[in-house]
Write a protein that holds these residues in place. Structure first.
Motif, short mmCIF file in Angstrom:
data_model
loop_
_atom_site.label_atom_id
_atom_site.label_comp_id
_atom_site.label_asym_id
_atom_site.label_seq_id
_atom_site.Cartn_x
_atom_site.Cartn_y
_atom_site.Cartn_z
N MET A 199 -102.02 -13.71 -17.31
CA MET A 199 -102.00 -12.50 -16.49
C MET A 199 -100.58 -12.19 -16.02
SD MET A 199 -105.33 -12.95 -14.11
CE MET A 199 -106.73 -11.90 -14.42
N SER A 200 -99.87 -13.21 -15.64
CA SER A 200 -98.48 -13.04 -15.21
C SER A 200 -97.62 -12.51 -16.35
CB SER A 200 -97.94 -14.37 -14.70
OG SER A 200 -96.62 -14.23 -14.28
N ALA A 201 -97.85 -13.01 -17.55
CA ALA A 201 -97.09 -12.54 -18.72
C ALA A 201 -97.38 -11.07 -18.98
CB ALA A 201 -97.45 -13.38 -19.94
N VAL A 202 -98.63 -10.67 -18.84
CA VAL A 202 -99.01 -9.26 -19.03
C VAL A 202 -98.32 -8.39 -17.98
CG1 VAL A 202 -100.93 -7.61 -18.92
CG2 VAL A 202 -101.21 -9.76 -20.17
N ARG A 203 -98.37 -8.84 -16.74
CA ARG A 203 -97.75 -8.06 -15.66
C ARG A 203 -96.24 -7.93 -15.89
NH1 ARG A 203 -98.84 -10.26 -9.95
NH2 ARG A 203 -97.64 -11.98 -10.82
N ASN A 204 -95.60 -9.02 -16.28
CA ASN A 204 -94.16 -8.96 -16.53
C ASN A 204 -93.83 -8.02 -17.69
OD1 ASN A 204 -93.51 -10.73 -14.47
ND2 ASN A 204 -93.62 -12.53 -15.78
N ALA A 205 -94.65 -8.06 -18.73
CA ALA A 205 -94.44 -7.17 -19.88
C ALA A 205 -94.60 -5.71 -19.45
CB ALA A 205 -95.39 -7.52 -21.01
N LEU A 206 -95.59 -5.43 -18.62
CA LEU A 206 -95.78 -4.06 -18.12
C LEU A 206 -94.60 -3.63 -17.26
CD1 LEU A 206 -99.55 -3.89 -17.16
CD2 LEU A 206 -98.35 -2.41 -18.76
N ASP A 207 -94.13 -4.52 -16.39
CA ASP A 207 -92.99 -4.20 -15.54
C ASP A 207 -91.75 -3.86 -16.37
OD1 ASP A 207 -94.46 -4.57 -13.23
OD2 ASP A 207 -93.70 -6.60 -12.85
N ARG A 208 -91.51 -4.65 -17.40
CA ARG A 208 -90.35 -4.40 -18.26
C ARG A 208 -90.51 -3.07 -19.00
NH1 ARG A 208 -91.08 -9.87 -19.19
NH2 ARG A 208 -92.00 -9.49 -21.22
N THR A 209 -91.72 -2.77 -19.43
CA THR A 209 -91.97 -1.52 -20.14
C THR A 209 -91.79 -0.32 -19.20
OG1 THR A 209 -93.49 -2.67 -21.61
CG2 THR A 209 -93.63 -0.27 -21.58
N ILE A 210 -92.25 -0.45 -17.98
CA ILE A 210 -92.04 0.61 -16.99
C ILE A 210 -90.55 0.85 -16.82
CG2 ILE A 210 -92.18 1.15 -14.52
CD1 ILE A 210 -94.96 -0.26 -14.56
N GLY A 268 -102.45 -6.49 -26.96
CA GLY A 268 -102.83 -7.76 -27.58
C GLY A 268 -102.90 -8.89 -26.57
N GLN A 269 -101.96 -8.89 -25.63
CA GLN A 269 -101.98 -9.91 -24.59
C GLN A 269 -103.23 -9.79 -23.73
OE1 GLN A 269 -98.01 -8.97 -22.93
NE2 GLN A 269 -97.61 -11.18 -23.08
N ASN A 314 -94.57 0.02 -29.44
CA ASN A 314 -94.82 -1.36 -29.88
C ASN A 314 -94.95 -2.31 -28.70
OD1 ASN A 314 -94.93 -0.78 -32.60
ND2 ASN A 314 -92.75 -1.13 -32.92
N ARG A 315 -94.15 -2.08 -27.65
CA ARG A 315 -94.28 -2.89 -26.43
C ARG A 315 -95.69 -2.78 -25.87
NH1 ARG A 315 -89.98 -4.41 -22.95
NH2 ARG A 315 -87.94 -4.14 -23.89
N VAL A 316 -96.19 -1.56 -25.81
CA VAL A 316 -97.53 -1.33 -25.26
C VAL A 316 -98.60 -1.98 -26.15
CG1 VAL A 316 -99.24 0.43 -24.64
CG2 VAL A 316 -96.83 0.73 -24.01
N LYS A 317 -98.40 -1.92 -27.45
CA LYS A 317 -99.35 -2.56 -28.37
C LYS A 317 -99.35 -4.08 -28.18
CE LYS A 317 -99.15 1.04 -31.86
NZ LYS A 317 -98.67 1.43 -33.19
N ARG A 318 -98.16 -4.67 -27.93
CA ARG A 318 -98.10 -6.11 -27.67
C ARG A 318 -98.83 -6.45 -26.38
NH1 ARG A 318 -92.78 -5.78 -29.68
NH2 ARG A 318 -91.94 -5.65 -27.57
N ILE A 319 -98.66 -5.59 -25.36
CA ILE A 319 -99.36 -5.80 -24.09
C ILE A 319 -100.86 -5.72 -24.31
CG2 ILE A 319 -99.77 -4.82 -21.80
CD1 ILE A 319 -96.75 -3.93 -21.90
N ARG A 330 -106.11 -8.48 -24.66
CA ARG A 330 -107.25 -8.95 -25.47
C ARG A 330 -107.29 -10.48 -25.48
NH1 ARG A 330 -105.73 -6.07 -30.03
NH2 ARG A 330 -105.99 -3.89 -29.60
N GLY A 331 -106.13 -11.11 -25.61
CA GLY A 331 -106.06 -12.57 -25.57
C GLY A 331 -106.52 -13.11 -24.22
N LEU A 332 -106.19 -12.41 -23.17
CA LEU A 332 -106.62 -12.81 -21.83
C LEU A 332 -108.14 -12.76 -21.72
CD1 LEU A 332 -106.04 -13.40 -18.83
CD2 LEU A 332 -105.70 -10.94 -18.52
N LEU A 333 -108.73 -11.68 -22.20
CA LEU A 333 -110.19 -11.58 -22.18
C LEU A 333 -110.85 -12.69 -22.99
CD1 LEU A 333 -110.62 -7.72 -22.49
CD2 LEU A 333 -111.29 -9.14 -20.55
N LYS A 334 -110.26 -13.01 -24.12
CA LYS A 334 -110.78 -14.08 -24.96
C LYS A 334 -110.70 -15.42 -24.22
CE LYS A 334 -110.35 -16.27 -29.44
NZ LYS A 334 -109.55 -16.45 -30.64
N MET A 335 -109.60 -15.63 -23.54
CA MET A 335 -109.46 -16.86 -22.76
C MET A 335 -110.55 -16.97 -21.71
SD MET A 335 -105.33 -16.91 -22.21
CE MET A 335 -105.26 -18.44 -21.29
N MET A 336 -110.85 -15.86 -21.06
CA MET A 336 -111.89 -15.85 -20.03
C MET A 336 -113.27 -16.11 -20.65
SD MET A 336 -110.72 -12.66 -17.71
CE MET A 336 -109.70 -12.92 -16.28
#
Length: 86
Positions: A38-49, A16-17, A9-14, A19-25
């Motif tokens: 981007m920072s939020a995505v990186r932090n979420a990945l770090d926590r998941t790792i 989604g983040q 579920n963490r990875v699925k949330r990432i 996809r949201g980033l691409l939409k923002m761009m």
């Protein structure tokens, strides 16, 4: 290693983040907002790792304890994985 539903579920949330980033761009959002996302995505990945490494380490140490082997190498490998991920 088996990955539980919480990690997936963490990875699925990432996902989604991202996809949201691409939409923002695509919508030409402000640089500050894109970088914040981007920072939020990186932090979420770090926590998941960290979660994955710690859960794996726990499982491996339990297995080592059952066999009476030393877990020093496992701990060293886990620390290296965390360092390498940054």
């Amino acid at each position: 290693m088996k990955y539980d539903a919480k990690v997936k579920n963490r990875v699925k949330r990432i996902e989604g983040q991202v996809r949201g980033l691409l939409k923002m761009m695509e919508e030409d959002k402000e640089c500050r907002d894109v970088v914040n996302q981007m920072s939020a995505v990186r932090n979420a990945l770090d926590r998941t790792i960290a979660v994955i490494v710690s859960e794996n380490l726990e499982q491996c140490i339990r297995k080592e304890m059952e066999t009476g082997e030393s877990s020093e190498d496992l701990i060293h490998e886990a620390v290296n994985l965390l360092v390498k991920s940054r």
